[in-house]
Design a protein around this motif. Structure first.
Motif, PDB file in Angstrom:
ATOM      1  N   GLU A  29      40.319  52.391  48.146  1.00  0.00           N
ATOM      2  CA  GLU A  29      39.768  53.319  46.904  1.00  0.00           C
ATOM      3  C   GLU A  29      40.561  53.202  45.658  1.00  0.00           C
ATOM      4  OE1 GLU A  29      39.763  58.289  46.650  1.00  0.00           O
ATOM      5  OE2 GLU A  29      40.082  57.126  48.756  1.00  0.00           O
ATOM      6  N   LYS A  30      41.919  52.729  45.903  1.00  0.00           N
ATOM      7  CA  LYS A  30      42.701  52.321  44.601  1.00  0.00           C
ATOM      8  C   LYS A  30      41.927  51.312  43.601  1.00  0.00           C
ATOM      9  CE  LYS A  30      46.914  50.655  42.895  1.00  0.00           C
ATOM     10  NZ  LYS A  30      46.549  49.302  42.293  1.00  0.00           N
ATOM     11  N   ASP A  31      41.203  50.347  44.319  1.00  0.00           N
ATOM     12  CA  ASP A  31      40.622  49.401  43.386  1.00  0.00           C
ATOM     13  C   ASP A  31      39.082  49.658  43.134  1.00  0.00           C
ATOM     14  OD1 ASP A  31      42.763  47.569  42.724  1.00  0.00           O
ATOM     15  OD2 ASP A  31      42.906  47.510  45.122  1.00  0.00           O
ATOM     16  N   ASN A  32      38.443  50.257  44.218  1.00  0.00           N
ATOM     17  CA  ASN A  32      36.856  50.430  44.153  1.00  0.00           C
ATOM     18  C   ASN A  32      36.494  51.598  44.550  1.00  0.00           C
ATOM     19  OD1 ASN A  32      37.481  47.071  44.288  1.00  0.00           O
ATOM     20  ND2 ASN A  32      35.341  47.231  44.202  1.00  0.00           N
ATOM     21  N   PHE A  33      36.853  52.784  44.000  1.00  0.00           N
ATOM     22  CA  PHE A  33      36.194  53.651  44.143  1.00  0.00           C
ATOM     23  C   PHE A  33      36.689  54.660  42.802  1.00  0.00           C
ATOM     24  CE2 PHE A  33      35.174  58.174  45.268  1.00  0.00           C
ATOM     25  CZ  PHE A  33      33.985  57.942  46.282  1.00  0.00           C
ATOM     26  N   TRP A  34      35.648  55.140  42.085  1.00  0.00           N
ATOM     27  CA  TRP A  34      35.767  55.591  40.971  1.00  0.00           C
ATOM     28  C   TRP A  34      35.546  57.161  40.860  1.00  0.00           C
ATOM     29  CZ3 TRP A  34      32.815  58.488  37.426  1.00  0.00           C
ATOM     30  CH2 TRP A  34      33.124  58.664  36.142  1.00  0.00           C
ATOM     31  N   SER A  35      36.264  58.021  40.062  1.00  0.00           N
ATOM     32  CA  SER A  35      35.909  59.219  39.891  1.00  0.00           C
ATOM     33  C   SER A  35      35.914  59.835  38.501  1.00  0.00           C
ATOM     34  CB  SER A  35      36.679  60.367  40.814  1.00  0.00           C
ATOM     35  OG  SER A  35      37.780  60.213  40.814  1.00  0.00           O
ATOM     36  N   MET A  36      35.216  60.900  38.109  1.00  0.00           N
ATOM     37  CA  MET A  36      35.452  61.297  36.732  1.00  0.00           C
ATOM     38  C   MET A  36      36.734  62.350  36.552  1.00  0.00           C
ATOM     39  SD  MET A  36      32.445  63.170  34.465  1.00  0.00           S
ATOM     40  CE  MET A  36      31.369  61.814  34.817  1.00  0.00           C
ATOM     41  N   GLY A  37      37.168  62.862  37.577  1.00  0.00           N
ATOM     42  CA  GLY A  37      38.242  63.687  37.690  1.00  0.00           C
ATOM     43  C   GLY A  37      38.534  64.052  39.314  1.00  0.00           C
ATOM     44  N   ASP A  38      39.384  65.094  39.417  1.00  0.00           N
ATOM     45  CA  ASP A  38      39.770  65.432  40.697  1.00  0.00           C
ATOM     46  C   ASP A  38      38.294  65.837  41.409  1.00  0.00           C
ATOM     47  OD1 ASP A  38      42.332  64.789  40.234  1.00  0.00           O
ATOM     48  OD2 ASP A  38      42.962  66.553  39.740  1.00  0.00           O
ATOM     49  N   THR A  39      37.483  66.509  40.697  1.00  0.00           N
ATOM     50  CA  THR A  39      36.098  66.863  41.189  1.00  0.00           C
ATOM     51  C   THR A  39      35.256  66.368  40.437  1.00  0.00           C
ATOM     52  OG1 THR A  39      36.146  69.183  39.768  1.00  0.00           O
ATOM     53  CG2 THR A  39      37.471  69.120  42.089  1.00  0.00           C
ATOM     54  N   GLY A  40      33.947  66.639  40.962  1.00  0.00           N
ATOM     55  CA  GLY A  40      32.746  66.204  40.035  1.00  0.00           C
ATOM     56  C   GLY A  40      32.137  64.952  40.513  1.00  0.00           C
ATOM     57  N   PRO A  41      31.481  64.150  39.552  1.00  0.00           N
ATOM     58  CA  PRO A  41      30.701  63.030  40.165  1.00  0.00           C
ATOM     59  C   PRO A  41      31.673  61.808  40.499  1.00  0.00           C
ATOM     60  CG  PRO A  41      29.675  63.814  38.145  1.00  0.00           C
ATOM     61  CD  PRO A  41      30.858  64.626  38.419  1.00  0.00           C
ATOM     62  N   CYS A  42      31.395  61.002  41.497  1.00  0.00           N
ATOM     63  CA  CYS A  42      32.351  60.082  41.927  1.00  0.00           C
ATOM     64  C   CYS A  42      31.348  59.011  42.748  1.00  0.00           C
ATOM     65  CB  CYS A  42      33.409  60.539  42.705  1.00  0.00           C
ATOM     66  SG  CYS A  42      32.972  61.386  44.053  1.00  0.00           S
ATOM     67  N   GLY A  43      31.933  58.007  43.235  1.00  0.00           N
ATOM     68  CA  GLY A  43      31.181  57.116  43.919  1.00  0.00           C
ATOM     69  C   GLY A  43      31.926  55.450  44.002  1.00  0.00           C
ATOM     70  N   PRO A  44      31.483  54.853  44.927  1.00  0.00           N
ATOM     71  CA  PRO A  44      32.219  53.492  45.068  1.00  0.00           C
ATOM     72  C   PRO A  44      31.794  52.573  44.033  1.00  0.00           C
ATOM     73  CG  PRO A  44      30.258  53.681  46.346  1.00  0.00           C
ATOM     74  CD  PRO A  44      30.501  54.841  45.928  1.00  0.00           C
ATOM     75  N   CYS A  45      32.567  51.553  43.797  1.00  0.00           N
ATOM     76  CA  CYS A  45      32.241  50.588  42.429  1.00  0.00           C
ATOM     77  C   CYS A  45      32.284  49.183  43.096  1.00  0.00           C
ATOM     78  CB  CYS A  45      33.047  50.778  41.325  1.00  0.00           C
ATOM     79  SG  CYS A  45      34.684  50.759  41.786  1.00  0.00           S
ATOM     80  N   SER A  46      31.650  48.407  42.457  1.00  0.00           N
ATOM     81  CA  SER A  46      31.544  46.862  42.873  1.00  0.00           C
ATOM     82  C   SER A  46      31.995  46.076  41.477  1.00  0.00           C
ATOM     83  CB  SER A  46      30.413  46.347  43.134  1.00  0.00           C
ATOM     84  OG  SER A  46      30.196  45.040  43.645  1.00  0.00           O
ATOM     85  N   GLU A  47      32.875  44.970  41.666  1.00  0.00           N
ATOM     86  CA  GLU A  47      33.376  44.198  40.510  1.00  0.00           C
ATOM     87  C   GLU A  47      33.139  42.877  40.673  1.00  0.00           C
ATOM     88  OE1 GLU A  47      37.365  46.983  39.669  1.00  0.00           O
ATOM     89  OE2 GLU A  47      37.646  45.200  40.890  1.00  0.00           O
ATOM     90  N   ILE A  48      32.829  42.110  39.415  1.00  0.00           N
ATOM     91  CA  ILE A  48      32.615  40.912  39.553  1.00  0.00           C
ATOM     92  C   ILE A  48      33.471  40.238  38.526  1.00  0.00           C
ATOM     93  CG2 ILE A  48      30.889  39.053  38.736  1.00  0.00           C
ATOM     94  CD1 ILE A  48      28.575  41.233  38.315  1.00  0.00           C
ATOM     95  N   HIS A  49      34.453  39.363  39.238  1.00  0.00           N
ATOM     96  CA  HIS A  49      35.470  38.512  38.945  1.00  0.00           C
ATOM     97  C   HIS A  49      35.206  36.982  38.686  1.00  0.00           C
ATOM     98  CE1 HIS A  49      38.598  41.550  40.040  1.00  0.00           C
ATOM     99  NE2 HIS A  49      37.505  41.991  40.686  1.00  0.00           N
ATOM    100  N   PHE A  50      35.988  36.517  37.699  1.00  0.00           N
ATOM    101  CA  PHE A  50      35.833  35.214  37.364  1.00  0.00           C
ATOM    102  C   PHE A  50      36.976  34.444  37.989  1.00  0.00           C
ATOM    103  CE2 PHE A  50      36.338  31.246  34.742  1.00  0.00           C
ATOM    104  CZ  PHE A  50      35.086  30.542  34.913  1.00  0.00           C
ATOM    105  N   ASP A  51      36.993  33.267  38.758  1.00  0.00           N
ATOM    106  CA  ASP A  51      38.110  32.572  39.263  1.00  0.00           C
ATOM    107  C   ASP A  51      38.314  31.421  38.287  1.00  0.00           C
ATOM    108  OD1 ASP A  51      39.828  31.243  40.966  1.00  0.00           O
ATOM    109  OD2 ASP A  51      38.461  31.125  42.482  1.00  0.00           O
ATOM    110  N   HIS A  52      39.463  31.607  37.816  1.00  0.00           N
ATOM    111  CA  HIS A  52      39.901  30.520  37.015  1.00  0.00           C
ATOM    112  C   HIS A  52      40.398  29.338  37.489  1.00  0.00           C
ATOM    113  CE1 HIS A  52      39.926  32.154  32.977  1.00  0.00           C
ATOM    114  NE2 HIS A  52      40.401  33.400  33.319  1.00  0.00           N
ATOM    115  N   GLY A  53      40.699  29.496  39.038  1.00  0.00           N
ATOM    116  CA  GLY A  53      41.113  28.331  39.878  1.00  0.00           C
ATOM    117  C   GLY A  53      42.626  28.351  40.187  1.00  0.00           C
ATOM    118  N   ARG A  54      42.826  27.547  41.372  1.00  0.00           N
ATOM    119  CA  ARG A  54      44.252  27.592  41.845  1.00  0.00           C
ATOM    120  C   ARG A  54      45.435  27.373  40.876  1.00  0.00           C
ATOM    121  NH1 ARG A  54      43.214  24.847  47.843  1.00  0.00           N
ATOM    122  NH2 ARG A  54      41.834  26.323  48.726  1.00  0.00           N
ATOM    123  N   GLY A  55      45.079  26.642  39.702  1.00  0.00           N
ATOM    124  CA  GLY A  55      46.219  26.261  38.858  1.00  0.00           C
ATOM    125  C   GLY A  55      46.658  27.595  38.219  1.00  0.00           C
TER     126      GLY A  55
END
Length: 876
Positions: A155-181
């Motif tokens: 939930e810390k990384d992939n669940f979003w809420s407008m406030g303590d109450t109200g609209p909320c929902g899961p989220c999905s992120e697209i990341h770019f992998d710079h490589g092991r270096g």
């Protein structure tokens, strides 16, 4: 692709897929007391997501200006040290208000990045909420992403809420992998890791639940989409560079800083960090000022001041000791003005505000260094080793000294900084700010938002009439909804229709009466907390009222007419100021009441009497011409193209109201106005002056109030004439003669004081003695009436005292005064500030000053002689 090309490609991509391109909202989140600044693309759509606001479209796309310098989204301290953190940034976004949902949003994101931008699929990694199997399935279906490239996070990384109450929902992120270096080398390194390998590009929020106060989540009837893609990060990845700073969005600013300083921005050394901070803060400052925020000591203006001063401090680290930030901000205007026309429109204002603030800070810096040196000297004299955290915080809060600067200065004189004390003061300030923002939200604000979500709204009919019939849709008592209100109760009433103008745009709210069959509410104020909600505040004087009652609403006609005259006059004032002073004049605030008007505007020098008289003459000329005042409702773009002036920080709908006075004044304005300028009557300026750096204020009266003001001046002149026994034409000459006589007498008094003091100086030197080989003098000085007298006496004594230390005391107005003197040959051994501070402590007071001369005071006059006698102990 350049950053500008990527921005346009994104907006065009979504336009072609049925999205309405919506302009960025200002950095000031209008009508939202929960935020200091706009920090995400969805802020301007918050009421649309909750259903409190209806728009003509259900798909939108934006390039939103954002600032993250406060609250949980505060990137200030990371700026310059990481590859991706900034105060100001652009968030690209696509939004669906109950239209498409997860599958379409996912497909849009993947297609844009891989096909339109051309990022390699194998370098993209996605995350989903750990319980969102649907999202993982969609990624496999739409994009062909393998399970190993889908990270499930909590939930810390992939669940979003407008406030303590109200609209909320899961989220999905697209990341770019710079490589092991670029990674940390740990076997569990992934998108949740804080290292630089995985860079979050795009966050897709699936708004599908409504969470109540108990934490229960109910599916929304119309799920929505809110996405955010950082342009700076996208540009760095698309251009194949390892950090945002190396993208074309920052390179021109960094190049200018390098040119001015002679330093290079490379790696992570001290110079590189400073250059990046300056580049970042140049962008933030330009956009904040472009949106109408000016430096001040509170709120948003204080944040701007801190950003500016922080950049200037980093400038000093790389040898930029003169004003430079106005120059680097000018680069921002040149490169970003096409995408954000407000920058070009406010280019002169941005330059003047920053340059003025830079000059002020150089003065402040000198005062801060004096405070540091005084405190450090006191600690060293007392053989201390720690510089106090509370004083370091005062340097930070008042003079803009970051803690690391104070620590460097302290280290140079052999002192350590009290970090714990500094952090304690900082935490206290943050808590104070948090409580202030919480108080602004309050129970009433939450109750009103719930009413909006339930469909309660008000139609304003007061442009056409001062009387109307409406149905009571809500009653609030002490901020809480109630079904009825009885006689004597103070309440807030909402009706579906109302001729009452709710306070907004600087115009105060209407007064009047709400009536029903002999029942009456006296309306004492009207406010408009939201665009489509009018709140009548008053007291039930007779009878009772219930939700659902049909009532008669009547505005006080005399007060409204005076308000209308003053509001139209403010438009004339702005036109006249721009004619006389120049187009850089912008309204930065106003107050329109029945009795007076106040107009705040940007200008950077004092206004002459001739200029002010010209402004007054121009306004009165247009009043006498009786020019027609017209209003038209039109699309925002059409109004701006017609030359209308928009108010900084004001929230405008898709259709706006343009108020035109003849062919010379056009402003976007929702206020009430006269039908012709002649209805204003006489216009008279009552005062003008500066209220902040680069901001001035005019106060004026119109109509009957102006006539009464002139009459009051006439009465005052007549009264002065009676006292001076002269007629109007003689008064100035008589006053000048009296002033000259007063000056002559003051000169005679000063001569007598000097003569007396010289005699006393000769006497006091007789008490000179030696303490440990040092000439020392301490004396209670009689016949001293003010601190100024004692200082002048001390100056004469210092002239007579070739070498030595003196401590003088006197009593004035029931308080004790002290002055310590150390001749220049002894300041390496004794500090006047330290001596006088110790003496003042015996009097219950405090003080300080320079090494050669310092003063103090205290309330305990009875211990004055003891304090003077103790100088021997201080010196030993």
């Amino acid at each position: 692709m350049t950053g500008a090309e990527l921005r346009e490609k994104f907006l065009k991509y979504f336009e072609e897929r049925g999205h309405t391109r919506v302009a960025s909202s200002p950095l000031i989140p209008v009508g939202d007391p929960t935020l200091l600044f706009t920090n995400a693309g969805m802020v301007q759509f918050k009421d649309t997501f909750t259903g409190a606001e209806k728009r003509s479209y259900n798909r939108a796309t934006t390039a939103q200006k954002c600032l993250r310098v406060s609250g949980k989204h505060n990137d200030l301290e990371n700026v310059g040290h990481t590859a991706r953190h900034h105060t100001f940034f652009e968030m690209l976004g696509n939004f669906s208000f109950g239209d498409y949902f997860k599958e379409e949003a996912t497909a849009f994101g993947w297609e844009f990045l891989t096909k339109d931008v051309g990022l390699p699929k194998k370098r993209l990694v996605v995350t989903v909420f750990e319980e969102d199997d649907e999202a993982a399935k969609i990624w496999r279906k739409v994009a062909g992403v393998k399970d190993r490239d889908i990270a499930r996070l909590g939930e810390k990384d992939n669940f979003w809420s407008m406030g303590d109450t109200g609209p909320c929902g899961p989220c999905s992120e697209i990341h770019f992998d710079h490589g092991r270096g670029y990674g940390c080398g740990r076997p569990d390194c992934g998108p949740a890791c804080d290292c630089d390998r995985f860079l979050e590009l795009w966050n897709l929020v699936f708004m599908q639940y409504d969470r109540d106060a108990q934490g229960v989540m109910t599916p929304l009837p119309r799920p929505s989409i809110d996405t955010g893609l950082g342009l700076e990060r996208l540009a760095a990845v698309a251009q194949g560079v390892p950090s945002n700073w190396e993208s074309d969005l920052f390179k021109p600013i960094i190049a200018r800083v390098e040119e001015l300083s002679g330093k290079r921005c490379s790696g992570a050394d001290r110079d590189a960090v400073a250059i990046r901070v300056i580049a970042d803060h140049s962008r933030a400052a330009a956009f904040l000022i472009g949106d109408g925020i000016l430096p001040s000591n509170e709120g948003r203006g204080y944040v701007l001041r801190r950003i500016l001063r922080r950049a200037l401090r980093y400038g000093k680290r790389i040898g930029l000791n003169q004003a430079f930030l106005y120059d680097t901000a000018g680069v921002v205007v040149r490169y970003m003005g096409t995408a954000y026309p407000e920058l070009e429109a406010q280019a002169l204002l941005i330059e003047k505000v920053i340059r003025n603030e830079e000059e002020r800070f150089l003065e402040t810096l000198a005062r801060g260094l004096a405070l540091f040196e005084e405190e450090a000297a006191r600690i060293v004299d007392a053989r201390g080793s720690v510089f106090p955290g509370d004083v370091a915080f005062r340097l930070y809060d008042t003079f803009g000294f970051p803690a690391d600067l104070t620590e460097d200065l302290a280290r140079e004189v052999g002192l350590a900084l009290d970090h714990r004390g500094f952090d304690k003061e900082m935490a206290a300030q943050r808590e104070k700010a948090r409580r202030a923002w919480d108080a602004m939200q309050g129970e009433e604000g939450q109750a009103l938002r719930k009413l909006l979500e339930a469909g309660v709204s008000s139609e304003f009919t007061g442009y056409e009439t001062l009387e109307d019939t409406g149905t009571i849709t809500a009653i609030l008592r002490d901020g809480n909804p109630v079904e009825q209100a009885a006689s004597g109760e103070r309440v807030e009433v909402i009706t579906d229709r109302s001729p009452f103008y709710g306070e907004s745009g600087g115009q105060v709210g209407d007064h009047g009466v709400i009536a029903l069959d002999g029942n009456r509410i006296d309306v004492e104020d009207t406010v408009r907390p939201f665009l489509n909600l009018i709140l009548h505040r008053g007291v039930v004087q007779a009878g009772a009222f219930r939700v659902g009652d049909t009532v008669r609403l009547t505005v006080h006609p005399g007060l409204r007419r005076s308000i209308m005259a003053n509001h139209s006059a403010t438009h004339l004032v702005q036109w006249a100021l721009r004619r006389v002073l120049g187009d850089h004049v912008k309204q930065s605030g106003s107050l329109v009441e029945a009795s007076r008007l106040r107009f705040d505007f940007t200008h950077f020098s004092a206004i002459t009497e001739e200029e002010l008289a010209r402004v007054e003459d121009l306004v009165n000329e247009k009043v006498q011409e009786n020019v027609k005042v017209e209003t038209r409702v039109m699309p925002m773009d059409e109004a701006m193209n017609a030359g209308a002036i928009a108010l900084f920080g004001e929230k405008y709908a898709e259709s706006v109201r343009m108020v035109s006075i003849g062919d010379f004044s056009k402003e976007l304005c929702g206020g009430t106005h006269t039908s012709r300028t002649g209805d204003i009557g006489l216009f008279k300026i009552t005062s003008e002056g500066g209220i902040a750096a680069g901001v001035r204020r005019i106060e004026a009266v119109t109509g009957r109030a102006a006539l009464e003001y002139v009459r009051s001046l006439e009465r005052e002149i007549a009264s002065v004439g009676e006292r001076l026994r002269g007629s109007r034409g003689e008064l100035l000459e008589k006053v000048e003669r009296l002033l000259e006589e007063k000056k002559e007498r003051e000169r005679e008094i000063e001569k007598l004081k000097t003569k007396l003091a010289s005699q006393m100086t000769g006497d006091i030197l007789d008490g000179l003695r030696e303490v440990n080989g040092v000439p020392v003098l301490s004396r209670l000085v009689e016949d001293v009436s003010s601190p100024k007298d004692l200082r002048e006496y001390a100056d004469r004594l210092r002239d007579r005292l070739k070498s030595g230390v003196a401590l003088l005391g006197a009593e004035t107005d029931g308080k004790a005064m002290l002055i310590a003197i150390v001749t220049t040959d002894l300041t390496d051994r004794f500090h006047a500030g330290a001596i006088v501070k110790k003496a003042a402590a015996m009097l219950g007071g405090s003080g300080g000053g320079r090494p050669d001369m310092a003063q103090a005071g205290g309330p305990d006059v009875g211990k004055l002689r003891s304090a003077l006698a103790a100088i021997d102990e201080f010196l030993s």
